[in-house]
Design a protein around this motif. Structure first.
Motif, PDB file in Angstrom:
ATOM      1  N   MET A 173      29.475  33.315-122.743  1.00 46.90           N
ATOM      2  CA  MET A 173      28.658  34.376-122.148  1.00 46.90           C
ATOM      3  C   MET A 173      29.521  35.307-121.341  1.00 46.90           C
ATOM      4  O   MET A 173      30.209  34.850-120.435  1.00 46.90           O
ATOM      5  N   PRO A 174      29.540  36.597-121.607  1.00 40.48           N
ATOM      6  CA  PRO A 174      28.971  37.357-122.716  1.00 40.48           C
ATOM      7  C   PRO A 174      29.920  37.351-123.922  1.00 40.48           C
ATOM      8  O   PRO A 174      31.105  37.069-123.779  1.00 40.48           O
TER       9      PRO A 174
ATOM     10  N   GLN B 234      23.820  35.540-125.547  1.00 40.43           N
ATOM     11  CA  GLN B 234      25.224  35.871-125.314  1.00 40.43           C
ATOM     12  C   GLN B 234      25.621  37.181-125.989  1.00 40.43           C
ATOM     13  O   GLN B 234      26.312  38.005-125.387  1.00 40.43           O
TER      14      GLN B 234
END
Length: 189
Positions: free
Chosen positions: A49-50, A114
Protein backbone atom coordinates in the motif's frame (compact mmCIF):
# COMPACT_ATOMS: atom_id res chain seq x y z
CA UNK A 1 28.71 19.50 -27.26
CA UNK A 2 25.17 18.62 -28.26
CA UNK A 3 22.40 21.15 -28.27
CA UNK A 4 19.76 20.29 -25.71
CA UNK A 5 16.21 21.38 -26.42
CA UNK A 6 13.86 22.30 -23.62
CA UNK A 7 15.84 20.30 -21.07
CA UNK A 8 14.43 22.35 -18.23
CA UNK A 9 10.96 20.91 -18.83
CA UNK A 10 12.40 17.40 -18.91
CA UNK A 11 14.37 18.03 -15.73
CA UNK A 12 11.26 19.24 -13.89
CA UNK A 13 9.31 16.16 -15.03
CA UNK A 14 12.17 13.93 -13.84
CA UNK A 15 12.20 15.68 -10.47
CA UNK A 16 8.44 15.17 -10.21
CA UNK A 17 8.75 11.44 -10.86
CA UNK A 18 11.54 11.10 -8.29
CA UNK A 19 9.41 12.97 -5.75
CA UNK A 20 6.46 10.70 -6.62
CA UNK A 21 8.61 7.60 -6.01
CA UNK A 22 9.94 9.00 -2.72
CA UNK A 23 6.42 9.67 -1.45
CA UNK A 24 5.41 6.14 -2.45
CA UNK A 25 8.36 4.64 -0.55
CA UNK A 26 7.61 6.72 2.57
CA UNK A 27 3.92 5.75 2.50
CA UNK A 28 4.67 2.05 1.98
CA UNK A 29 6.97 2.00 4.99
CA UNK A 30 4.58 4.06 7.09
CA UNK A 31 1.35 2.15 6.32
CA UNK A 32 3.06 -1.29 6.12
CA UNK A 33 0.09 -3.06 4.53
CA UNK A 34 1.03 -6.46 3.19
CA UNK A 35 0.39 -7.62 -0.34
CA UNK A 36 -2.27 -10.26 -0.97
CA UNK A 37 -0.93 -13.77 -0.52
CA UNK A 38 -4.01 -15.93 -1.17
CA UNK A 39 -3.39 -18.54 -3.85
CA UNK A 40 0.28 -17.62 -4.21
CA UNK A 41 3.33 -19.46 -3.04
CA UNK A 42 5.56 -16.38 -3.39
CA UNK A 43 6.04 -14.27 -0.30
CA UNK A 44 6.69 -10.61 -0.95
CA UNK A 45 9.28 -8.69 1.02
CA UNK A 46 7.85 -5.30 0.07
CA UNK A 47 4.66 -3.74 1.31
CA UNK A 48 1.72 -3.23 -1.02
CA UNK A 49 0.00 0.00 0.00
CA UNK A 50 -0.03 2.12 -2.20
CA UNK A 51 0.75 0.36 -5.47
CA UNK A 52 3.92 1.81 -6.94
CA UNK A 53 3.02 0.83 -10.51
CA UNK A 54 -0.46 2.35 -10.29
CA UNK A 55 0.85 5.52 -8.68
CA UNK A 56 3.59 6.02 -11.25
CA UNK A 57 1.38 5.24 -14.26
CA UNK A 58 -1.37 7.62 -13.15
CA UNK A 59 1.21 10.29 -12.31
CA UNK A 60 2.66 9.89 -15.81
CA UNK A 61 -0.76 9.76 -17.54
CA UNK A 62 -2.10 12.80 -15.70
CA UNK A 63 1.04 14.88 -16.18
CA UNK A 64 1.23 14.01 -19.88
CA UNK A 65 -2.47 14.78 -20.37
CA UNK A 66 -1.97 18.22 -18.83
CA UNK A 67 1.21 18.73 -20.83
CA UNK A 68 -0.40 17.79 -24.14
CA UNK A 69 -3.70 19.61 -23.64
CA UNK A 70 -2.57 22.74 -21.77
CA UNK A 71 1.11 23.34 -22.36
CA UNK A 72 1.88 21.99 -25.82
CA UNK A 73 0.83 24.45 -28.51
CA UNK A 74 1.26 22.79 -31.86
CA UNK A 75 0.95 25.62 -34.32
CA UNK A 76 -1.65 28.33 -34.38
CA UNK A 77 -4.26 26.29 -36.16
CA UNK A 78 -7.78 25.99 -34.84
CA UNK A 79 -8.67 23.05 -37.08
CA UNK A 80 -9.93 20.19 -34.90
CA UNK A 81 -8.20 17.50 -36.97
CA UNK A 82 -4.78 19.08 -36.51
CA UNK A 83 -5.16 18.90 -32.72
CA UNK A 84 -6.92 15.51 -32.70
CA UNK A 85 -3.63 13.67 -32.18
CA UNK A 86 -3.29 15.25 -28.72
CA UNK A 87 -6.64 13.85 -27.64
CA UNK A 88 -5.91 10.45 -29.15
CA UNK A 89 -2.56 10.22 -27.36
CA UNK A 90 -4.15 11.36 -24.10
CA UNK A 91 -6.83 8.67 -24.32
CA UNK A 92 -4.20 6.03 -25.16
CA UNK A 93 -2.02 7.02 -22.20
CA UNK A 94 -5.00 6.90 -19.84
CA UNK A 95 -5.98 3.48 -21.21
CA UNK A 96 -2.41 2.28 -20.69
CA UNK A 97 -2.49 3.47 -17.06
CA UNK A 98 -5.80 1.65 -16.54
CA UNK A 99 -4.41 -1.57 -18.04
CA UNK A 100 -1.31 -1.46 -15.84
CA UNK A 101 -3.47 -0.76 -12.79
CA UNK A 102 -5.75 -3.68 -13.55
CA UNK A 103 -2.78 -5.97 -14.26
CA UNK A 104 -1.56 -5.47 -10.69
CA UNK A 105 -4.84 -6.89 -9.41
CA UNK A 106 -5.06 -9.59 -12.07
CA UNK A 107 -1.56 -10.84 -11.22
CA UNK A 108 -2.50 -10.72 -7.51
CA UNK A 109 0.31 -8.36 -6.61
CA UNK A 110 -2.08 -5.82 -5.06
CA UNK A 111 -5.62 -5.46 -3.80
CA UNK A 112 -8.20 -3.07 -5.23
CA UNK A 113 -7.64 -0.67 -2.32
CA UNK A 114 -3.90 -0.63 -2.91
CA UNK A 115 -4.13 0.16 -6.63
CA UNK A 116 -6.94 2.70 -6.17
CA UNK A 117 -4.95 4.46 -3.47
CA UNK A 118 -1.89 4.47 -5.76
CA UNK A 119 -3.93 5.79 -8.69
CA UNK A 120 -5.57 8.58 -6.69
CA UNK A 121 -2.25 9.55 -5.14
CA UNK A 122 -0.54 9.56 -8.55
CA UNK A 123 -3.25 11.78 -10.05
CA UNK A 124 -3.13 14.13 -7.06
CA UNK A 125 0.67 14.45 -7.11
CA UNK A 126 0.71 14.98 -10.90
CA UNK A 127 -1.84 17.79 -10.61
CA UNK A 128 0.18 19.51 -7.89
CA UNK A 129 3.50 19.03 -9.70
CA UNK A 130 2.17 20.23 -13.06
CA UNK A 131 0.77 23.40 -11.59
CA UNK A 132 3.97 24.05 -9.61
CA UNK A 133 5.91 23.60 -12.83
CA UNK A 134 3.49 25.69 -14.89
CA UNK A 135 2.91 28.57 -12.47
CA UNK A 136 6.15 28.78 -10.49
CA UNK A 137 9.00 27.19 -12.45
CA UNK A 138 8.10 28.13 -16.04
CA UNK A 139 8.54 31.86 -15.37
CA UNK A 140 12.03 31.03 -14.02
CA UNK A 141 13.11 29.11 -17.14
CA UNK A 142 14.38 32.21 -19.04
CA UNK A 143 16.42 33.25 -15.99
CA UNK A 144 17.91 29.78 -15.55
CA UNK A 145 18.67 29.51 -19.28
CA UNK A 146 20.66 32.78 -19.04
CA UNK A 147 22.99 31.46 -16.34
CA UNK A 148 26.59 30.94 -17.52
CA UNK A 149 26.47 27.21 -16.78
CA UNK A 150 23.26 26.89 -18.81
CA UNK A 151 24.88 28.72 -21.71
CA UNK A 152 27.96 26.49 -21.41
CA UNK A 153 25.70 23.41 -21.57
CA UNK A 154 23.74 25.07 -24.40
CA UNK A 155 20.45 24.79 -22.55
CA UNK A 156 17.66 26.71 -24.20
CA UNK A 157 14.22 27.72 -23.03
CA UNK A 158 11.75 27.02 -25.81
CA UNK A 159 8.59 27.16 -23.70
CA UNK A 160 7.32 30.31 -25.40
CA UNK A 161 7.78 28.98 -28.94
CA UNK A 162 4.47 27.44 -30.02
CA UNK A 163 5.89 25.03 -32.61
CA UNK A 164 9.53 24.25 -31.90
CA UNK A 165 9.98 21.98 -34.92
CA UNK A 166 8.72 24.63 -37.35
CA UNK A 167 10.88 27.25 -35.62
CA UNK A 168 13.97 25.02 -35.90
CA UNK A 169 13.22 24.20 -39.53
CA UNK A 170 12.77 27.83 -40.60
CA UNK A 171 15.83 28.97 -38.60
CA UNK A 172 18.06 26.32 -40.16
CA UNK A 173 16.69 27.01 -43.63
CA UNK A 174 17.33 30.76 -43.28
CA UNK A 175 20.86 30.17 -41.96
CA UNK A 176 21.59 27.70 -44.77
CA UNK A 177 20.42 30.17 -47.42
CA UNK A 178 22.49 32.97 -45.90
CA UNK A 179 25.63 30.83 -45.90
CA UNK A 180 24.94 29.66 -49.46
CA UNK A 181 24.66 33.28 -50.65
CA UNK A 182 27.94 34.15 -48.91
CA UNK A 183 29.69 31.21 -50.59
CA UNK A 184 28.37 32.21 -54.01
CA UNK A 185 29.41 35.85 -53.53
CA UNK A 186 32.90 34.80 -52.36
CA UNK A 187 33.37 32.53 -55.39
CA UNK A 188 32.29 35.26 -57.81
CA UNK A 189 34.91 37.69 -56.51
Amino acid sequence: MCVVKNKLVEITFFCGTVLNEAINWILKHTIKELRPCHGREILFSEYGMPSNHAQFMWFFATYMAFFLLIRLHHGNSSYPLENAWKYIVTVLIICLAAVVTYSRIYLQYHTWNQVLCGAVLGIFLACIWFFITQLMLTPLFPIIAAWPISEFLMLRDTTLIPNVMWFEYTSHRAESRTRQRKLVSMKSQ
